[in-house]
Design an enzyme around this catalytic site. Structure first.
Site, mmCIF file in Angstrom:
data_model
loop_
_atom_site.group_PDB
_atom_site.id
_atom_site.type_symbol
_atom_site.label_atom_id
_atom_site.label_comp_id
_atom_site.label_asym_id
_atom_site.label_seq_id
_atom_site.Cartn_x
_atom_site.Cartn_y
_atom_site.Cartn_z
ATOM 1 N N GLU A 16 -0.313 -2.701 -13.242
ATOM 2 C CA GLU A 16 -0.162 -4.131 -12.991
ATOM 3 C C GLU A 16 0.122 -4.848 -14.307
ATOM 4 O OE1 GLU A 16 -0.557 -5.513 -9.641
ATOM 5 O OE2 GLU A 16 -0.189 -3.377 -9.552
ATOM 6 N N VAL B 254 0.864 -1.195 0.000
ATOM 7 C CA VAL B 254 0.000 0.000 0.000
ATOM 8 C C VAL B 254 0.901 1.246 0.000
ATOM 9 C CG1 VAL B 254 -1.765 1.276 1.288
ATOM 10 C CG2 VAL B 254 -1.836 -1.227 1.240
ATOM 11 N N LYS C 206 -6.000 -3.391 -1.757
ATOM 12 C CA LYS C 206 -5.336 -2.542 -0.760
ATOM 13 C C LYS C 206 -6.283 -2.197 0.392
ATOM 14 C CE LYS C 206 -2.043 -0.858 -4.157
ATOM 15 N NZ LYS C 206 -1.849 0.027 -5.304
ATOM 16 N N GLY D 65 5.924 1.608 -15.663
ATOM 17 C CA GLY D 65 5.956 0.531 -14.672
ATOM 18 C C GLY D 65 4.987 0.741 -13.516
#
Ligand code: HSE
Length: 349
Positions: A218, A161, A233, A215
């Site tokens: 996902e 997170v 999360k 980047g």
């Protein structure tokens, strides 16, 4: 420069195995390369990466420590790193001189595997685990935490997170004596990046493409834009803050994939910004958890959080509202979360 030595004695060695050599591990290795001497002087700990397994790039094992410089050069050139020392089926958890395993393979929100199995295996074999992998923590935290306690090892996951932005350390340490009643946050960097760029006139597709290139997204970006990553999360925060396993299905979830430029413009006209908000609210024994796009006015602290930046607003009984904001994704940013978790293990075990 002479560093002031700590008065306590820390682990004298930390041999690390890495599973998954993607962006996060790369960031960790770049930081470790710069900080190895510092760790040795500050904590008197000899820290080494001794083994690496990556399904695409190959396997490495060197009990004396892998040369990170050479490894990073190979990765830069896109070369295979395999040194024929480990068979594909040989798990790092069976290598005796490994103290800690960094699990950074891809995140799966349906079963948590293969990371879930890697983590279980590592903990069962007495290895500390540091992971940034959200799937297994969101789905199996209770079981994995029990396994860590049973085997007297640490399971750390700060980077799941807000990447390296300190969140759990703040909740665990500084807020341990306060009661948290509500958490609201921008928890997915990719969605926030897309919403910010779309508000500036870019298309959804272009913005997502850049988030992938950088980047942030996902491996399967559906998880970002449909709100599944933020939902994971929220589930992790629920464990950490309220000690409650909500289960992903009980978290009502709506992503940003259906948000149009028209809706963003209409919100803007009213002085509002649309943000994907993950929230948890405790009322008595009930916890209401959800993920959804919300149009936030200028009086809302989360309204002007732009780009890949994440933020969490924590409501507490004694301190009132606290806000944490910082990077939510990225190579060095998430690599740093791994580095700080490894230091926590060195300091606390
Ligand atoms: N895909 C995630 C995001 C990465 O965009 O926030 C960090 O968890």
């Amino acid at each position: 420069m002479n560093f002031v030595r700590e008065l306590v004695k820390y682990n004298s060695k930390m041999n690390i195995g890495i599973i998954g050599l993607g962006t996060v591990s790369r960031g960790f290795l770049e930081i470790l390369q710069e900080k190895t001497n510092w760790v040795s002087q500050k904590f008197e700990t000899d820290i080494k990466v001794v083994a690496i397994k990556d399904i695409m790039k190959g396997n490495m094992y060197n009990p004396k420590g892998i040369d990170i410089n050479i490894l990073l050069q190979k990765l830069d050139k896109g070369e295979n790193i395999n040194d024929d020392s480990l068979k594909d089926e040989h798990p790092l958890s069976k290598i005796e001189d490994i103290d800690l395993i960094i699990e950074a393979s891809y995140s799966d929100y349906k079963t948590g595997d293969p990371a879930y199995t890697f983590i279980k295996d590592a903990l069962s074999n007495g290895k500390h685990v540091v992971t940034t992998n959200k799937g297994p923590v969101a789905l199996h935290y209770t079981e994995l935490n029990k396994l860590a306690i049973k085997n007297n090892v640490s399971l750390r996951y700060e980077g799941t997170v807000l990447s390296g932005t300190p969140t759990f350390s703040l909740i665990e340490e500084c807020l341990a004596g306060d009661d948290i009643t509500e958490i609201r946050g921008i928890l997915n960097g990719t969605s926030n990046y897309i919403l910010s760029k779309m508000a500036g006139g870019e298309s959804f597709e272009n913005a997502l493409g850049v988030a992938q290139q950088k980047g942030y997204a996902e491996a399967d970006p559906t998880n970002d834009v449909k709100g599944y990553d933020a939902r994971g999360k929220v589930a992790i925060l629920s464990h950490k803050v309220f000690g409650v396993d909500l289960g992903l299905n009980s978290i009502s979830t709506k992503g940003i994939d259906a948000i149009s430029k028209k809706e963003l413009d209409a919100a803007k006209k009213e002085g509002k910004n649309i943000r994907l908000i993950g929230s948890l609210k405790k009322t008595g024994n009930t916890i209401e958890a959800k993920v959804q796009p919300e149009a936030l006015g200028q009086d809302d602290a989360l309204s002007n959080i732009d780009g890949v930046t994440n933020a969490i607003e924590i409501s507490t009984v004694y301190l009132g509202k606290i806000m944490i904001t910082g990077p939510g994704a990225g190579k060095l940013e998430t690599g740093y979360s791994v580095f700080s978790d490894v230091l926590s293990v060195i300091k606390n075990f």
